[in-house]
Design an enzyme around this catalytic site. Structure first.
Site, PDB file in Angstrom:
ATOM      1  N   ASN A 184      41.496  29.136  34.932  1.00 25.37           N
ATOM      2  CA  ASN A 184      40.803  30.307  34.392  1.00 25.37           C
ATOM      3  C   ASN A 184      41.691  30.862  33.291  1.00 25.37           C
ATOM      4  O   ASN A 184      42.648  31.592  33.559  1.00 25.37           O
ATOM      5  CB  ASN A 184      40.559  31.329  35.495  1.00 25.37           C
ATOM      6  N   ARG A 217      36.758  27.628  34.302  1.00 30.45           N
ATOM      7  CA  ARG A 217      35.835  28.758  34.235  1.00 30.45           C
ATOM      8  C   ARG A 217      35.539  29.031  32.766  1.00 30.45           C
ATOM      9  O   ARG A 217      36.433  29.222  31.952  1.00 30.45           O
ATOM     10  CB  ARG A 217      36.467  30.004  34.858  1.00 30.45           C
ATOM     11  N   HIS A 231      29.521  36.938  36.269  1.00 28.82           N
ATOM     12  CA  HIS A 231      29.974  36.813  37.673  1.00 28.82           C
ATOM     13  C   HIS A 231      29.119  35.803  38.442  1.00 28.82           C
ATOM     14  O   HIS A 231      29.032  35.868  39.667  1.00 28.82           O
ATOM     15  CB  HIS A 231      29.919  38.164  38.410  1.00 28.82           C
ATOM     16  N   ARG A 241      34.345  50.127  31.969  1.00 32.56           N
ATOM     17  CA  ARG A 241      33.105  49.970  31.213  1.00 32.56           C
ATOM     18  C   ARG A 241      32.079  50.995  31.654  1.00 32.56           C
ATOM     19  O   ARG A 241      31.957  51.309  32.832  1.00 32.56           O
ATOM     20  CB  ARG A 241      32.537  48.560  31.389  1.00 32.56           C
ATOM     21  N   GLU A 301      35.720  32.604  43.870  1.00 33.22           N
ATOM     22  CA  GLU A 301      35.188  31.966  42.662  1.00 33.22           C
ATOM     23  C   GLU A 301      35.876  30.640  42.377  1.00 33.22           C
ATOM     24  O   GLU A 301      35.237  29.701  41.900  1.00 33.22           O
ATOM     25  CB  GLU A 301      35.321  32.925  41.480  1.00 33.22           C
TER      26      GLU A 301
END
Length: 401
Positions: A12, A94, A183, A244, A387
């Site tokens: 990642n 990823r 996601h 955010r 993940e």
């Protein structure tokens, strides 16, 4: 006869970091995990944890991603599991944005890499770093299958009425403006694990999955397929997050340009890095926010209430989208560990069949579990996400086919 390789290295790659895990797909054993951070700085840091659990740490200047991956290879070699090992079946990457073309894990060749590059304008913060990681890994092991697993892939099953924005169609198509969602590897993994927890096939279940971390997203999953999700063209849309804003009137941007004289870069920074919980109360750590709430801090209390209000709105909206809900599933750092968030999000939804058992909800565990009463009409579950395991699973399934 030489046995088939069964190990997958998951990478990642961020703009200044590389996270990695090495897994053996025979039984899902995690052989190593680590992080290289502050790439390009004078004091870069690598933390490597082998299966023994005794972490090793080194601090040095790691100039770029190529050097970072070589440093990772060195650490793995010390464990006898290096990148050049014949037991390595593939490297899984990823990749944040796959657009509409990539709806499944994909073996990376020059054409695939070119398409990932073409998507940089809709993922300028993420895809460039993913590309650097891919190029570096391909140079280190050109003989090995490299597989891209896309954050957006799980959401490509959304129907057009959920994926389209209500703007001029020609403009939207010309600039690929639509809702992609993110996601996705987490939502896919958690949906499948929730079905296992409930003892039912994914095809029979309607789920609302709430991935609540510093970034946060919700998805409506019908029969194992995403039919709606909260993030959109970018990861900015949807729930209130750590930094955010989530959903906001688009005219706020025009207002800030006209009245505050802010250019697009400043507004982008405001909405992505200085908003959400941070903008509301100065903290994005839910543990600290809850400590402040319990101490009577007004700003933290308001931030928490806004966070929960938005979360409830999405639960209600996705209940309406699905028509029938079998479970609401919490995951990621906040979803897995913040019992007050789960309790507050479900409070008052008894008419929808949603109830949390206080004692079950207070239990801390790294295992999938129910936090609703035994005979609740709709289950409320906590399912820790993984993940990296999902990326490894998808990667191995592709190259072992």
């Amino acid at each position: 006869m030489t046995p088939q390789p069964t190990r997958v290295l998951v990478l990642n790659s961020g703009s200044s970091s590389v996270k990695y895990q090495l897994l053996d797909m025979r039984d899902g054993t995690r052989l190593a995990a680590g992080l290289v951070e502050r790439i390009g700085e004078s004091a870069s840091r690598l933390v490597h944890t082998p299966s023994s659990g005794e972490a090793r740490e080194r601090t040095e200047r790691i100039a770029d991603h190529e050097r970072a991956l070589k440093a990772v290879a060195e650490e793995l070699a010390l464990d006898g599991t290096g990148i050049d090992s014949p037991e390595l079946a593939a490297i899984g990457h990823r990749v944040v944005h796959g657009g509409l073309r990539f709806s499944a894990p994909t073996v990376i060749d020059d054409a695939v890499l070119a398409e990932i590059e073409r998507l940089v304008p809709v993922a300028p913060l993420h895809n460039p770093a993913n590309i650097i990681g891919i190029r570096t890994a391909r140079a280190l092991r050109p003989d090995l299958p490299q597989v891209a697993v896309f954050d957006t892939a799980f959401h490509t099953t959304m129907p057009e009425h959920a994926a389209r924005y209500a703007i001029d169609v020609a403009t939207a198509d010309a600039y690929r403006i639509r809702r992609y969602g993110f996601h996705g590897t987490s939502h896919a993994y958690v949906s499948r694990r929730a079905a296992e927890l409930l003892g039912r096939p994914p095809e029979e279940l309607n789920l609302i999955v709430l991935h609540l971390g510093n970034g946060a997203s919700a998805s409506a999953v019908a029969g194992g397929r995403c039919v709606d999700t909260s993030m959109g063209l970018t990861p900015l849309e949807g729930l209130v997050m750590g930094t955010r804003s989530g959903d906001i009137d688009p005219a706020v941007v025009f207002h800030l340009e006209r009245v505050a004289g802010m250019d697009t870069d400043r507004i982008d920074e405001l909405l992505n890095k200085k908003s959400g919980l941070t903008g509301l109360c100065g903290d994005n750590d839910m543990r600290e926010i809850r400590r402040r709430v319990d101490a009577g801090d007004a700003a933290a209390t308001l931030a928490f209430d806004i966070y929960i209000h938005r979360l409830k709105k999405y639960i209600g909206a996705y209940y309406a989208v699905l028509g029938r809900v079998d479970a609401v599933v919490f995951t990621a750092g906040v979803g897995e560990n913040a019992a007050p968030v789960r309790a507050a999000a479900i409070a008052g939804l008894g008419e929808l069949g949603l109830v949390v058992d206080a004692e079950l909800n207070a239990v801390r565990s790294g295992e999938p579990r129910l936090v609703s009463p035994e005979h609740a009409r709709v289950a409320v579950a906590v399912v820790p996400t993984d993940e990296e395991m999902e990326i490894a699973r998808q990667t191995f399934a592709l190259v072992d086919a």
